[in-house]
Design a protein around this motif. Structure first.
Motif, PDB file in Angstrom:
ATOM      1  N   LYS A 185       0.856  -1.190   0.000  1.00 18.84           N
ATOM      2  CA  LYS A 185       0.000   0.000   0.000  1.00 18.84           C
ATOM      3  C   LYS A 185       0.888   1.234   0.000  1.00 18.84           C
ATOM      4  N   ILE A 186       0.425   2.269  -0.658  1.00 15.16           N
ATOM      5  CA  ILE A 186       1.067   3.579  -0.553  1.00 15.16           C
ATOM      6  C   ILE A 186       0.158   4.377   0.367  1.00 15.16           C
ATOM      7  N   ARG A 187       0.687   4.753   1.525  1.00 16.27           N
ATOM      8  CA  ARG A 187      -0.152   5.399   2.532  1.00 16.27           C
ATOM      9  C   ARG A 187       0.618   6.447   3.318  1.00 16.27           C
ATOM     10  N   LEU A 188      -0.091   7.094   4.238  1.00 20.61           N
ATOM     11  CA  LEU A 188       0.519   8.137   5.062  1.00 20.61           C
ATOM     12  C   LEU A 188       1.055   7.544   6.353  1.00 20.61           C
ATOM     13  N   ARG A 189       2.191   8.057   6.781  1.00 19.61           N
ATOM     14  CA  ARG A 189       2.805   7.685   8.058  1.00 19.61           C
ATOM     15  C   ARG A 189       2.921   8.963   8.865  1.00 19.61           C
ATOM     16  N   ARG A 190       2.268   9.009  10.022  1.00 18.36           N
ATOM     17  CA  ARG A 190       2.206  10.243  10.794  1.00 18.36           C
ATOM     18  C   ARG A 190       3.492  10.492  11.563  1.00 18.36           C
ATOM     19  N   ALA A 191       3.884  11.746  11.564  1.00 19.09           N
ATOM     20  CA  ALA A 191       5.026  12.205  12.353  1.00 19.09           C
ATOM     21  C   ALA A 191       4.652  13.580  12.891  1.00 19.09           C
ATOM     22  N   GLY A 192       5.556  14.218  13.568  1.00 25.46           N
ATOM     23  CA  GLY A 192       5.253  15.536  14.120  1.00 25.46           C
ATOM     24  C   GLY A 192       4.700  15.408  15.516  1.00 25.46           C
ATOM     25  N   ARG A 193       4.517  16.565  16.145  1.00 25.42           N
ATOM     26  CA  ARG A 193       4.053  16.527  17.524  1.00 25.42           C
ATOM     27  C   ARG A 193       2.538  16.664  17.602  1.00 25.42           C
ATOM     28  N   LYS A 194       2.044  16.702  18.809  1.00 18.54           N
ATOM     29  CA  LYS A 194       0.622  16.784  19.060  1.00 18.54           C
ATOM     30  C   LYS A 194       0.023  18.035  18.404  1.00 18.54           C
ATOM     31  N   LYS A 195      -1.050  17.844  17.664  1.00 24.15           N
ATOM     32  CA  LYS A 195      -1.798  18.894  16.973  1.00 24.15           C
ATOM     33  C   LYS A 195      -1.023  19.591  15.861  1.00 24.15           C
ATOM     34  N   LEU A 196       0.159  19.133  15.520  1.00 24.16           N
ATOM     35  CA  LEU A 196       0.919  19.646  14.386  1.00 24.16           C
ATOM     36  C   LEU A 196       1.411  18.467  13.545  1.00 24.16           C
ATOM     37  N   PRO A 197       0.488  17.819  12.836  1.00 26.88           N
ATOM     38  CA  PRO A 197       0.878  16.617  12.106  1.00 26.88           C
ATOM     39  C   PRO A 197       1.747  16.920  10.892  1.00 26.88           C
ATOM     40  N   TYR A 198       2.548  15.960  10.558  1.00 33.08           N
ATOM     41  CA  TYR A 198       3.413  15.965   9.395  1.00 33.08           C
ATOM     42  C   TYR A 198       3.412  14.519   8.925  1.00 33.08           C
ATOM     43  N   TYR A 199       3.137  14.301   7.661  1.00 36.71           N
ATOM     44  CA  TYR A 199       3.008  12.934   7.171  1.00 36.71           C
ATOM     45  C   TYR A 199       4.085  12.610   6.148  1.00 36.71           C
ATOM     46  N   GLN A 200       4.551  11.371   6.199  1.00 37.51           N
ATOM     47  CA  GLN A 200       5.425  10.846   5.163  1.00 37.51           C
ATOM     48  C   GLN A 200       4.563   9.944   4.288  1.00 37.51           C
ATOM     49  N   ILE A 201       4.745  10.032   2.995  1.00 40.01           N
ATOM     50  CA  ILE A 201       4.052   9.140   2.073  1.00 40.01           C
ATOM     51  C   ILE A 201       4.989   7.963   1.860  1.00 40.01           C
ATOM     52  N   VAL A 202       4.541   6.772   2.272  1.00 43.30           N
ATOM     53  CA  VAL A 202       5.417   5.601   2.257  1.00 43.30           C
ATOM     54  C   VAL A 202       4.766   4.445   1.510  1.00 43.30           C
ATOM     55  N   ALA A 203       5.611   3.567   0.996  1.00 47.03           N
ATOM     56  CA  ALA A 203       5.180   2.281   0.472  1.00 47.03           C
ATOM     57  C   ALA A 203       5.397   1.286   1.603  1.00 47.03           C
ATOM     58  N   ALA A 204       4.326   0.613   2.010  1.00 40.89           N
ATOM     59  CA  ALA A 204       4.413  -0.297   3.154  1.00 40.89           C
ATOM     60  C   ALA A 204       3.561  -1.532   2.907  1.00 40.89           C
ATOM     61  N   ASP A 205       3.906  -2.596   3.612  1.00 40.83           N
ATOM     62  CA  ASP A 205       3.082  -3.795   3.584  1.00 40.83           C
ATOM     63  C   ASP A 205       1.741  -3.457   4.225  1.00 40.83           C
ATOM     64  N   ALA A 206       0.664  -3.944   3.664  1.00 43.85           N
ATOM     65  CA  ALA A 206      -0.679  -3.618   4.150  1.00 43.85           C
ATOM     66  C   ALA A 206      -0.898  -4.111   5.580  1.00 43.85           C
ATOM     67  N   ARG A 207      -0.156  -5.134   6.002  1.00 42.73           N
ATOM     68  CA  ARG A 207      -0.342  -5.689   7.350  1.00 42.73           C
ATOM     69  C   ARG A 207       0.425  -4.918   8.416  1.00 42.73           C
TER      70      ARG A 207
END
Length: 138
Positions: free
Chosen positions: A3-25
């Motif tokens: 899956k190509i999906r978002l991976r959350r980073a950043g601190r509370k209430k200030l999200p920053y996402y990485q777009i990653v290729a990851a196993d669906a599980r």
């Protein structure tokens, strides 16, 4: 399945996402195969950076983007470009069409911004009129 999906980073209430290729599980913020790009929803306007070559590779080998990532990829024009390549258009035709697409997108964003500005202005005037009526009534 990949899956190509978002991976959350950043601190509370200030999200920053990485777009990653990851196993669906794998869990949302867990193990991933490769970072393809970044997305900052708190920036005005939203900041999206995607490595088009790697995204095209992962889409080509069958990775499925989530709905949010699909909309982000669409916003960068990559899906339009890949569809034209799939139809067998030449590189010159693709480059010309992408320039036209970019101009249309810029115009569309400016129109949306103008509409938002008018709505904000109308809301402010309505609030000012309501406030004036309240002070008159007192």
């Amino acid at each position: 399945m990949v899956k190509i999906r978002l991976r959350r980073a950043g601190r509370k209430k200030l999200p920053y996402y990485q777009i990653v290729a990851a196993d669906a599980r794998a869990p949302r913020d867990g193990k991933f195969l490769e970072v393809i790009g970044n997305y900052q929803p708190t920036a005005k306007p939203h900041a999206i950076t995607i490595d088009k070559e790697r995204a095209a590779y992962w889409l080509g080998v069958g990775a499925q983007p989530t709905t949010t990532v699909r909309s982000l990829i669409r916003a960068t024009g990559l899906l339009h470009e890949l569809n034209m390549k799939r139809r067998g258009q030449s590189d010159e035709e693709i480059a010309a069409e992408m320039e036209n697409w970019q101009a249309r997108e810029t115009e569309r964003k400016q129109k949306r911004l103008a509409v938002k500005t008018r709505r904000r202005q109308a809301k402010k005037t309505a609030e000012a009129e309501a406030q004036a009526q309240v002070t008159e009534g007192e």
